[in-house]
Design a protein around this motif. Structure first.
Motif, PDB file in Angstrom:
ATOM      1  N   ASP A 159       0.836  -1.205   0.000  1.00  0.00           N
ATOM      2  CA  ASP A 159       0.000   0.000   0.000  1.00  0.00           C
ATOM      3  C   ASP A 159       0.871   1.255   0.000  1.00  0.00           C
ATOM      4  OD1 ASP A 159      -2.289  -1.496  -0.010  1.00  0.00           O
ATOM      5  OD2 ASP A 159      -2.721  -1.259   2.136  1.00  0.00           O
ATOM      6  N   LYS A 160       1.937   1.226   0.803  1.00  0.00           N
ATOM      7  CA  LYS A 160       2.834   2.385   0.857  1.00  0.00           C
ATOM      8  C   LYS A 160       3.618   2.517  -0.445  1.00  0.00           C
ATOM      9  CE  LYS A 160       4.759   3.924   4.590  1.00  0.00           C
ATOM     10  NZ  LYS A 160       5.605   4.187   5.785  1.00  0.00           N
ATOM     11  N   CYS A 161       4.069   1.388  -1.007  1.00  0.00           N
ATOM     12  CA  CYS A 161       4.785   1.427  -2.280  1.00  0.00           C
ATOM     13  C   CYS A 161       3.922   2.056  -3.375  1.00  0.00           C
ATOM     14  CB  CYS A 161       5.202   0.014  -2.700  1.00  0.00           C
ATOM     15  SG  CYS A 161       6.618  -0.665  -1.812  1.00  0.00           S
ATOM     16  N   ILE A 162       2.664   1.693  -3.402  1.00  0.00           N
ATOM     17  CA  ILE A 162       1.758   2.217  -4.423  1.00  0.00           C
ATOM     18  C   ILE A 162       1.574   3.726  -4.263  1.00  0.00           C
ATOM     19  CG2 ILE A 162      -0.603   2.175  -5.280  1.00  0.00           C
ATOM     20  CD1 ILE A 162       1.262  -0.223  -6.031  1.00  0.00           C
ATOM     21  N   ARG A 163       1.447   4.178  -3.020  1.00  0.00           N
ATOM     22  CA  ARG A 163       1.293   5.621  -2.792  1.00  0.00           C
ATOM     23  C   ARG A 163       2.526   6.376  -3.264  1.00  0.00           C
ATOM     24  NH1 ARG A 163      -0.582   3.922   2.273  1.00  0.00           N
ATOM     25  NH2 ARG A 163       1.281   4.749   3.320  1.00  0.00           N
ATOM     26  N   TYR A 164       3.695   5.879  -2.901  1.00  0.00           N
ATOM     27  CA  TYR A 164       4.948   6.523  -3.313  1.00  0.00           C
ATOM     28  C   TYR A 164       5.095   6.479  -4.840  1.00  0.00           C
ATOM     29  CZ  TYR A 164       7.085   7.159   1.330  1.00  0.00           C
ATOM     30  OH  TYR A 164       7.386   7.582   2.596  1.00  0.00           O
ATOM     31  N   GLU A 165       4.744   5.343  -5.425  1.00  0.00           N
ATOM     32  CA  GLU A 165       4.854   5.185  -6.875  1.00  0.00           C
ATOM     33  C   GLU A 165       3.975   6.180  -7.609  1.00  0.00           C
ATOM     34  OE1 GLU A 165       3.011   2.045 -10.017  1.00  0.00           O
ATOM     35  OE2 GLU A 165       4.179   1.160  -8.386  1.00  0.00           O
ATOM     36  N   GLN A 166       2.743   6.313  -7.151  1.00  0.00           N
ATOM     37  CA  GLN A 166       1.795   7.220  -7.797  1.00  0.00           C
ATOM     38  C   GLN A 166       2.329   8.655  -7.808  1.00  0.00           C
ATOM     39  OE1 GLN A 166      -0.783   5.536  -8.877  1.00  0.00           O
ATOM     40  NE2 GLN A 166      -1.957   7.172  -9.810  1.00  0.00           N
ATOM     41  N   GLU A 167       2.824   9.092  -6.676  1.00  0.00           N
ATOM     42  CA  GLU A 167       3.345  10.443  -6.564  1.00  0.00           C
ATOM     43  C   GLU A 167       4.573  10.641  -7.454  1.00  0.00           C
ATOM     44  OE1 GLU A 167       4.105  11.018  -2.435  1.00  0.00           O
ATOM     45  OE2 GLU A 167       1.979  10.945  -1.860  1.00  0.00           O
ATOM     46  N   TYR A 168       5.438   9.623  -7.489  1.00  0.00           N
ATOM     47  CA  TYR A 168       6.665   9.735  -8.268  1.00  0.00           C
ATOM     48  C   TYR A 168       6.380   9.778  -9.765  1.00  0.00           C
ATOM     49  CZ  TYR A 168      11.613   9.119  -9.385  1.00  0.00           C
ATOM     50  OH  TYR A 168      12.897   9.316  -9.856  1.00  0.00           O
ATOM     51  N   ILE A 169       5.514   8.893 -10.223  1.00  0.00           N
ATOM     52  CA  ILE A 169       5.221   8.830 -11.652  1.00  0.00           C
ATOM     53  C   ILE A 169       4.498  10.086 -12.131  1.00  0.00           C
ATOM     54  CG2 ILE A 169       3.735   7.662 -13.344  1.00  0.00           C
ATOM     55  CD1 ILE A 169       4.638   5.040 -12.215  1.00  0.00           C
ATOM     56  N   GLU A 170       3.634  10.625 -11.298  1.00  0.00           N
ATOM     57  CA  GLU A 170       2.943  11.859 -11.679  1.00  0.00           C
ATOM     58  C   GLU A 170       3.924  13.010 -11.878  1.00  0.00           C
ATOM     59  OE1 GLU A 170      -0.004  12.608  -8.734  1.00  0.00           O
ATOM     60  OE2 GLU A 170      -1.377  11.052  -9.462  1.00  0.00           O
ATOM     61  N   GLU A 209      -5.249   1.052  -9.594  1.00  0.00           N
ATOM     62  CA  GLU A 209      -6.051   2.205 -10.003  1.00  0.00           C
ATOM     63  C   GLU A 209      -5.223   3.475  -9.878  1.00  0.00           C
ATOM     64  OE1 GLU A 209     -10.647   3.766  -9.398  1.00  0.00           O
ATOM     65  OE2 GLU A 209      -9.775   2.298  -8.022  1.00  0.00           O
ATOM     66  N   GLY A 210      -5.272   4.317 -10.882  1.00  0.00           N
ATOM     67  CA  GLY A 210      -4.536   5.580 -10.879  1.00  0.00           C
ATOM     68  C   GLY A 210      -3.263   5.546 -11.703  1.00  0.00           C
ATOM     69  N   TYR A 211      -2.763   4.358 -11.998  1.00  0.00           N
ATOM     70  CA  TYR A 211      -1.491   4.215 -12.723  1.00  0.00           C
ATOM     71  C   TYR A 211      -1.626   4.633 -14.183  1.00  0.00           C
ATOM     72  CZ  TYR A 211       2.805   1.791 -14.290  1.00  0.00           C
ATOM     73  OH  TYR A 211       4.029   1.464 -14.832  1.00  0.00           O
ATOM     74  N   ILE A 212      -2.664   4.142 -14.835  1.00  0.00           N
ATOM     75  CA  ILE A 212      -2.891   4.509 -16.237  1.00  0.00           C
ATOM     76  C   ILE A 212      -3.156   6.002 -16.349  1.00  0.00           C
ATOM     77  CG2 ILE A 212      -4.373   4.172 -18.258  1.00  0.00           C
ATOM     78  CD1 ILE A 212      -4.877   1.320 -17.297  1.00  0.00           C
ATOM     79  N   GLU A 213      -3.920   6.529 -15.403  1.00  0.00           N
ATOM     80  CA  GLU A 213      -4.210   7.963 -15.408  1.00  0.00           C
ATOM     81  C   GLU A 213      -2.929   8.781 -15.287  1.00  0.00           C
ATOM     82  OE1 GLU A 213      -7.734   6.135 -13.046  1.00  0.00           O
ATOM     83  OE2 GLU A 213      -5.700   5.582 -13.666  1.00  0.00           O
ATOM     84  N   ALA A 214      -1.999   8.328 -14.431  1.00  0.00           N
ATOM     85  CA  ALA A 214      -0.726   9.029 -14.256  1.00  0.00           C
ATOM     86  C   ALA A 214       0.092   8.991 -15.542  1.00  0.00           C
ATOM     87  CB  ALA A 214       0.062   8.405 -13.105  1.00  0.00           C
ATOM     88  N   PHE A 215       0.087   7.837 -16.201  1.00  0.00           N
ATOM     89  CA  PHE A 215       0.781   7.699 -17.485  1.00  0.00           C
ATOM     90  C   PHE A 215       0.226   8.685 -18.507  1.00  0.00           C
ATOM     91  CE2 PHE A 215      -0.174   5.805 -21.683  1.00  0.00           C
ATOM     92  CZ  PHE A 215       1.089   5.857 -22.253  1.00  0.00           C
ATOM     93  N   MET A 216      -1.078   8.714 -18.663  1.00  0.00           N
ATOM     94  CA  MET A 216      -1.697   9.563 -19.671  1.00  0.00           C
ATOM     95  C   MET A 216      -1.503  11.043 -19.360  1.00  0.00           C
ATOM     96  SD  MET A 216      -5.123   7.580 -20.993  1.00  0.00           S
ATOM     97  CE  MET A 216      -6.033   7.692 -19.451  1.00  0.00           C
ATOM     98  N   LYS A 217      -1.630  11.380 -18.081  1.00  0.00           N
ATOM     99  CA  LYS A 217      -1.504  12.778 -17.690  1.00  0.00           C
ATOM    100  C   LYS A 217      -0.087  13.298 -17.899  1.00  0.00           C
ATOM    101  CE  LYS A 217      -2.238  15.915 -13.782  1.00  0.00           C
ATOM    102  NZ  LYS A 217      -2.670  16.014 -12.356  1.00  0.00           N
ATOM    103  N   TYR A 218       0.917  12.536 -17.463  1.00  0.00           N
ATOM    104  CA  TYR A 218       2.298  13.007 -17.573  1.00  0.00           C
ATOM    105  C   TYR A 218       2.730  13.154 -19.033  1.00  0.00           C
ATOM    106  CZ  TYR A 218       7.287  13.600 -16.977  1.00  0.00           C
ATOM    107  OH  TYR A 218       8.564  14.116 -17.039  1.00  0.00           O
TER     108      TYR A 218
END
Length: 219
Positions: free
Chosen positions: A81-92, A123-132
């Motif tokens: 859960d923590k890895c996913i939170r950190y990952e989301q922020e980093y990729i964005e 959830e949120g990973y594809i969105e981060a990819f598309m947004k960045y």
């Protein structure tokens, strides 16, 4: 996301895997996960880029069971859960490495096909990819295991049905992607430049820019 005034009689769609097919985020994900794991003083696990590439395409639960197999289930979940939170922020903030020709190929394909993404990500990973990388305009829809809890094959079928696709193909880089396309009963193109190999003869591309040529024979 793209919007259309009129619906085509038979919509043609191309559904893409993400990791190993459109981009390589393994470096970004590895850095973010190791930062998250380092917050646990009594856990010495560290991810490498190579090991991360080996996990690409697997669900979060599968990765946790493989990489943190020696830890109790509740501890594995807390770490992930923590890895996913950190990952989301980093990729964005930092994105990932787009394979050469992705933007040009998406532009070309979008003139004739509806484009989609189906991944085993959270959830949120594809969105981060598309947004960045600013590619939202090319895709009509997307789905992931994190949102539905379904297998990749089930999610491919869901996207096909949800978008009334009369003709569709899946582009991916692993055996799991091939199996998912087979489950969904649609043609498959192997992105051989990605992370995986296929155990049987299959249509393939060595570069992203070859997809428009190969797809014409399948749709």
């Amino acid at each position: 996301m793209r919007h259309y005034v009129e619906e085509e009689v038979t919509k043609k769609g191309i559904i893409f895997d993400l990791d190993g097919t459109l981009w390589d985020s393994s470096d970004s994900v590895t850095k973010s996960w190791n930062e998250a794991i380092s917050t646990y003083e009594n856990i010495n696990y560290r991810m490498t880029v190579e090991s991360m590439k080996g996990f690409m395409g697997k669900t979060i639960d599968e990765i946790a069971d493989l990489f943190f197999a020696g830890l109790p289930k509740h501890v594995r979940k807390d770490i992930m859960d923590k890895c996913i939170r950190y990952e989301q922020e980093y990729i964005e903030k930092h994105g990932g490495f787009l394979f050469p020709g992705v933007l040009e190929t998406l532009e070309q394909l979008s003139e004739e096909y509806r484009l989609y993404i189906v991944s085993n990500c959270q959830e949120g990973y594809i969105e981060a990819f598309m947004k960045y990388h600013k590619v939202e305009k090319y895709f009509d829809d997307f789905e992931n295991a994190g949102r539905t809890g379904k297998t990749k094959g089930e999610n491919i079928r869901l996207v096909v049905e949800r978008n009334n696709l009369g003709n569709a193909a899946y582009v991916g880089d692993t055996q799991g992607d091939f199996n998912a396309a087979r489950f969904a009963k649609i043609p498959f193109i192997h992105a051989r430049y990605g992370f995986g190999e296929i155990s049987e003869p299959v249509v393939f591309v060595e570069r992203v820019c070859e997809i428009p040529i190969k797809i014409k024979d399948l749709t």
